[in-house]
Design an enzyme around this catalytic site. Sequence first.
Site, mmCIF file in Angstrom:
data_model
loop_
_atom_site.group_PDB
_atom_site.id
_atom_site.type_symbol
_atom_site.label_atom_id
_atom_site.label_comp_id
_atom_site.label_asym_id
_atom_site.label_seq_id
_atom_site.Cartn_x
_atom_site.Cartn_y
_atom_site.Cartn_z
ATOM 1 N N GLY A 125 5.994 -2.140 6.771
ATOM 2 C CA GLY A 125 7.120 -2.828 6.660
ATOM 3 C C GLY A 125 8.108 -1.990 7.648
ATOM 4 C CB CYS A 152 6.550 -5.869 9.331
ATOM 5 S SG CYS A 152 7.814 -4.949 10.338
ATOM 6 C CD GLU A 164 -2.505 -0.999 2.729
ATOM 7 O OE1 GLU A 164 -3.074 -2.024 3.112
ATOM 8 O OE2 GLU A 164 -2.447 -0.108 3.571
ATOM 9 C CB CYS A 204 0.224 0.539 7.859
ATOM 10 S SG CYS A 204 0.876 -0.405 9.019
ATOM 11 C CB CYS A 236 2.147 7.262 3.810
ATOM 12 S SG CYS A 236 2.560 5.960 4.945
ATOM 13 C CB CYS A 296 3.940 -4.189 16.423
ATOM 14 S SG CYS A 296 5.735 -3.433 15.913
ATOM 15 C CG LEU A 334 8.948 5.587 23.170
ATOM 16 C CD1 LEU A 334 10.273 5.258 22.911
ATOM 17 C CD2 LEU A 334 8.870 7.105 23.691
ATOM 18 C CB CYS A 354 1.346 -3.679 13.502
ATOM 19 S SG CYS A 354 1.630 -3.186 11.733
HETATM 20 N N1 SAH Z 1 7.639 0.093 10.873
HETATM 21 C C1 SAH Z 1 7.896 1.457 11.085
HETATM 22 C C2 SAH Z 1 6.955 2.151 10.037
HETATM 23 C C3 SAH Z 1 5.477 1.652 9.509
HETATM 24 S S1 SAH Z 1 4.349 1.493 10.491
HETATM 25 C C4 SAH Z 1 7.167 1.697 12.427
HETATM 26 O O1 SAH Z 1 6.737 0.853 13.108
HETATM 27 O O2 SAH Z 1 7.437 3.067 12.880
HETATM 28 C C5 SAH Z 1 3.657 3.259 10.699
HETATM 29 C C6 SAH Z 1 3.011 3.502 11.841
HETATM 30 O O3 SAH Z 1 1.987 2.906 11.702
HETATM 31 C C7 SAH Z 1 3.699 3.177 13.262
HETATM 32 O O4 SAH Z 1 3.721 4.423 14.120
HETATM 33 C C8 SAH Z 1 2.587 2.001 13.827
HETATM 34 O O5 SAH Z 1 2.346 2.244 15.237
HETATM 35 C C9 SAH Z 1 1.138 2.855 13.066
HETATM 36 N N2 SAH Z 1 0.052 1.659 13.378
HETATM 37 C C10 SAH Z 1 0.114 0.263 13.264
HETATM 38 N N3 SAH Z 1 -0.815 -0.238 13.565
HETATM 39 C C11 SAH Z 1 -1.760 0.593 13.811
HETATM 40 C C12 SAH Z 1 -3.017 0.634 14.341
HETATM 41 N N4 SAH Z 1 -3.678 -0.485 14.170
HETATM 42 N N5 SAH Z 1 -3.565 1.924 14.598
HETATM 43 C C13 SAH Z 1 -2.856 3.139 14.478
HETATM 44 N N6 SAH Z 1 -1.656 3.131 13.977
HETATM 45 C C14 SAH Z 1 -1.162 2.043 13.877
HETATM 46 FE FE1 SF4 Z 2 5.657 -2.720 13.544
HETATM 47 FE FE2 SF4 Z 2 5.919 -1.197 11.870
HETATM 48 FE FE3 SF4 Z 2 6.271 -3.528 11.454
HETATM 49 FE FE4 SF4 Z 2 3.864 -3.037 11.926
HETATM 50 S S1 SF4 Z 2 5.190 -2.233 10.279
HETATM 51 S S2 SF4 Z 2 4.858 -4.423 12.486
HETATM 52 S S3 SF4 Z 2 4.421 -1.344 13.340
HETATM 53 S S4 SF4 Z 2 7.482 -2.174 12.910
#
Ligand code: SAH
Ligand code: SF4
Length: 355
Positions: free
Chosen positions: A170, A120, A87, A344, A113, A124, A226, A127
Amino acid sequence: MKPSLMDFTQKELMGMIKPAFRVKQIFGWLYHQYAQNFDDMKNIPKSMKEELSQKFVVNPLTIVNKEESTDGTIKYLLQMQDGKTMEAVWLKMKETQLDSNGEVIQEAKYTICVSTQVGCKVGCTFCLTAKGGFTRDLTAGEIVAQVVTLKRDNNHKHNRKINIVYMGMGEPLDNLDNVAQAIKIFKEEEGLAIGGKRQTVSTSGLSTKIDKLGEMDLGVHIAISLHAVDDELRSELIPMNKAHNINSIIEAVKRFPIDTRKRVMFEYLVIKGKNDDLGSAKKLVKLLADIKAKVNLIYFNPYPGTDYDRPSRADMVAFQEYLIKHGLLCTIRDSKGIDISAACGQLKEKTEQEI
Ligand code: SAH
Ligand code: SF4
């Protein structure tokens, strides 16, 4: 998969394609005219195009789905040469303003974006991208082509300014070589000319790679995801935190070369009952005390099957007010495109279910 012309800087292309003036013309076709294929390149000799098409593709992406929100956000599902999808999102940041004569006094501002991987590895727990595991890194050309494709689709001229955030699917620092190459290609003066200051790399905190990115001195901003103020909760949310804990991230940020007038952005995903209390806000103020920081609070965006909940607006605002009262810059990210599977990974998931 053939390499794309968008995998390379102008200098690298000049090492592969002669004469040099043809490379300059091709660069114009790629980044000023947004050519999709060799047929589009009108002033390049047919024989040369035939030869090049044996080795390279022009734009390696095609648009397979698109969802537009009422606030101007457009989410794209893009397909690569191997059929995999990812995406990219077109975000409207500011409205066009007109004076009383209908003249434009401020143009609408946009941010794109981009994704850096299919899936990934970081995993997390909040996510959606993480749920499908890891498939592969994107090439530099696939990262660059996201911006070209979205600018083209929105008739956004090459010389109109645009910001790039590496916040799609990612972990950018887990694909650092290709991300660094894409940053350089975006910066090319005769290409899109998007300076480092307009590019923000968001990371879940691979601290050793933050140092590496800093050493490359590309002039980009970083944003740190963070999300928690103690290692116990952070390791629950971001399993990789066990190897790269909060302290190691803070130290790496302090070493990162930034423009002294700028601030490092810390993203804090707020999850109801997990990290939305004022005790956490207090710890956050302490943690960021020695850093020129700004905090961006993000509402957790729920999706089917998740165990987490969206925080209340009142708790969000109370958290923000606490930070501001204690000297931190803090914004709440307005949930752009909330009506169009915003977080995302959510458009990809939806489209795959529908197919
Ligand atoms: N991997 C990198 C960049 C991609 S994720 C990172 O983690 O920073 C980009 C953002 O999307 C991150 O700040 C993440 O916390 C947020 N994100 C992921 N899942 C989400 C969700 N379910 N609701 C809101 N933000 C989310
Ligand atoms: Fe975590 Fe960012 Fe990877 Fe989603 S894309 S699993 S928020 S590191």
